[in-house]
Design a protein around this motif. Structure first.
Motif: not given
Length: 497
Positions: A404-423
């Motif tokens: 996030l500090a590098q404004r690579r917001f796609w990483v946050g999307t990847l992480v939360t996407g995995l969390d959501t799909a798993t849950m």
């Protein structure tokens, strides 16, 4: 003095170490006091982080005490089925808020320390936030109407929390709180970016105390879901006023600058997708369990989840409040070895506490519930044991702050996407196919494992992570198990339950 009475050399050495340790601790307190006296702009990054960690610890301590105290009182004033309706309202509120979050805080905090924040950018963010609050109010009304329609059509199970008669009206009125929240000043993020956190911490602590206190007062008058709705509206109003009075900075005004709007829009897809997926992943358990479990059982689950989430909330809040600033500083070194060393120093106390608490909750979950709550909530003890398995991977979430500090917001999307799909996948398999709430609780406890593995892999690629250091605190689980077992035996032996 006779030789018989003289202390031994080892005793003198031990006493010397003790006195040296005490003097060192007092010296650090004196340094901290001196740092607090100086203006924030004159403090070093290390001093700012020490103060930030201290304030966050105080915030979290107040939050734990007030939340625990409130639940102890409210569980005696309210029935478990009322807590079940609480869960549905909180879930819908968080999800709608996060699904529409355009990320002004992330954009401001991700700016480098040397970057100047344009006043027109702040005005644009505030104007969009205000418009968002109005849109959310309309959305709350539409969701309330949809719930009422589903109830009238008999779509929801009669014992489900979604079948509660007061739910549609209560959720519609709660929309007023999000309109009020839209008035919050952007100056709070400037204070947070510069780690000027004393006044901001005071507001947050006040809000943490005011909300449950008001909820208890309203519950004495109306022991229904309305006590939560009214408390949320009043406490949010007080918070907005306090932020306006205490957050020194430019006065907000309604203005939408085209250039800044385009800047926000360029990051919007990643911010909205990450926020939306994060909200859905975080609240999917409540949303899905609400359809499959009776309202009283959902209320019991909420109590267990609330207890386990206390340390987890501290990690997430601490990461949100200091993570990007820490990584901005670490990335400025240009030295991967120094970055790793200081990053794991930052992680050390968080990992230690999470592993230790995981062991304590596994061993003492039923005893904790038996000590604190009445017999209607005793099933929460076994649920705590399962949900505590989520704590060992909690610290890994801090890695996301680096991206996030590098404004690579796609990483946050990847992480939360995995969390959501798993849950979501796991819960639907557990409840709709296996028809097992116990399996569903294990899904809730372990759903972060895939995203944690992804973060570690990305961190290894960046040279930020050393694999063995990720799990060096694991032995503390055994310590926690021993402490939890001993504490549980004391609780039962003294007859508290």
């Amino acid at each position: 003095m006779s030789s018989a009475c003289a202390p031994s050399p080892s005793a003198l050495k031990g006493a010397g170490r003790f006195s040296t340790g005490v003097l060192c601790m007092l010296d650090r307190f004196a340094q901290l006091r001196e740092s607090l006296r100086r203006p924030a702009d004159e403090r070093s990054m290390k001093e700012k982080l020490v103060i930030a960690a201290g304030l966050k610890a105080v915030e979290q301590a107040v939050l734990v005490i007030t939340r625990l105290g409130a639940t102890l009182i409210l569980t005696r004033l309210l029935a478990p089925e009322t807590y079940g309706v609480f869960v549905v309202i909180i879930t819908l509120q968080v999800m709608t808020n996060m699904l529409t979050d355009f990320g002004p805080r992330s954009l401001i905090l991700s700016m480098r320390e040397e970057e100047r924040v344009d006043l027109r950018f702040l005005h644009t963010c505030w104007a969009l936030q205000l418009l968002r609050g109005l849109v959310l109010f309309i959305l709350f009304l539409l969701i309330a109407a949809a719930i009422a329609g589903a109830q009238a059509a008999g779509i929801v199970a009669p014992d489900s929390a979604y079948a509660a008669e007061d739910l549609p009206a209560a959720f519609a009125v709660l929309g007023l709180a999000v309109v009020i929240q839209g008035l919050e000043t952007m100056n709070q993020y400037l204070h947070e970016r510069d780690l000027r956190l004393v006044r901001l911490a005071a507001v947050r602590i006040g809000y943490a105390v005011a909300t449950p206190t008001l909820m208890i007062l309203f519950a004495l008058v109306t022991p229904t879901v309305w006590c939560m709705v009214l408390a949320s509206i009043v406490s949010m109003t007080l918070k907005v006023v306090a932020l306006e009075l205490l957050m020194i900075g430019p006065r907000m005004r309604f203005l939408i600058d085209r250039a800044h709007w385009r800047e926000i829009l360029s990051h919007l897809r990643w911010i909205l997708s990450a926020s939306g997926l994060w909200a859905f992943g975080r609240e999917a358990d409540n949303l899905i369990l609400g359809f499959f479990l009776p309202a009283p059982f959902l209320g019991v689950y909420f109590i267990a989840r609330q207890i386990v989430s206390m340390p987890l909330s501290f990690v997430l809040d601490f990461a949100n409040s200091t993570g990007m600033q820490v990584f901005n500083q670490l990335l400025s070194y240009g030295d991967k070895a120094a970055l790793k060393r200081n990053y794991y120093r930052y992680r050390l106390p968080i990992d230690a506490v999470c592993y230790l608490l995981a062991g304590i909750f596994i061993a003492a979950g039923p005893a904790i519930v038996a000590l604190l709550y009445d017999p209607r909530y005793q099933a929460a003890g076994e649920i705590i044991r399962i949900l505590s398995l989520t704590l060992p991977v909690a610290g890994i979430v801090l890695l996301n702050s680096g991206f996030l500090a590098q404004r690579r917001f796609w990483v946050g999307t990847l992480v939360t996407g995995l969390d959501t799909a798993t849950m979501v996948t796991g819960l639907l398999l557990a409840l709709a196919v296996l028809e097992s709430p116990v399996v569903a609780f294990f899904v809730v406890a372990l759903y972060r494992v895939p995203s944690s593995a992804a973060l570690i892999w990305l961190g290894l690629r960046e040279g930020w992570v050393t694999l063995w250091r990720e799990f060096r605190m694991a032995p503390l689980i055994a310590v926690g198990l021993a402490l939890g077992w001993a504490g549980g035996e004391v609780i039962y032996a003294l007859g508290f339950v």
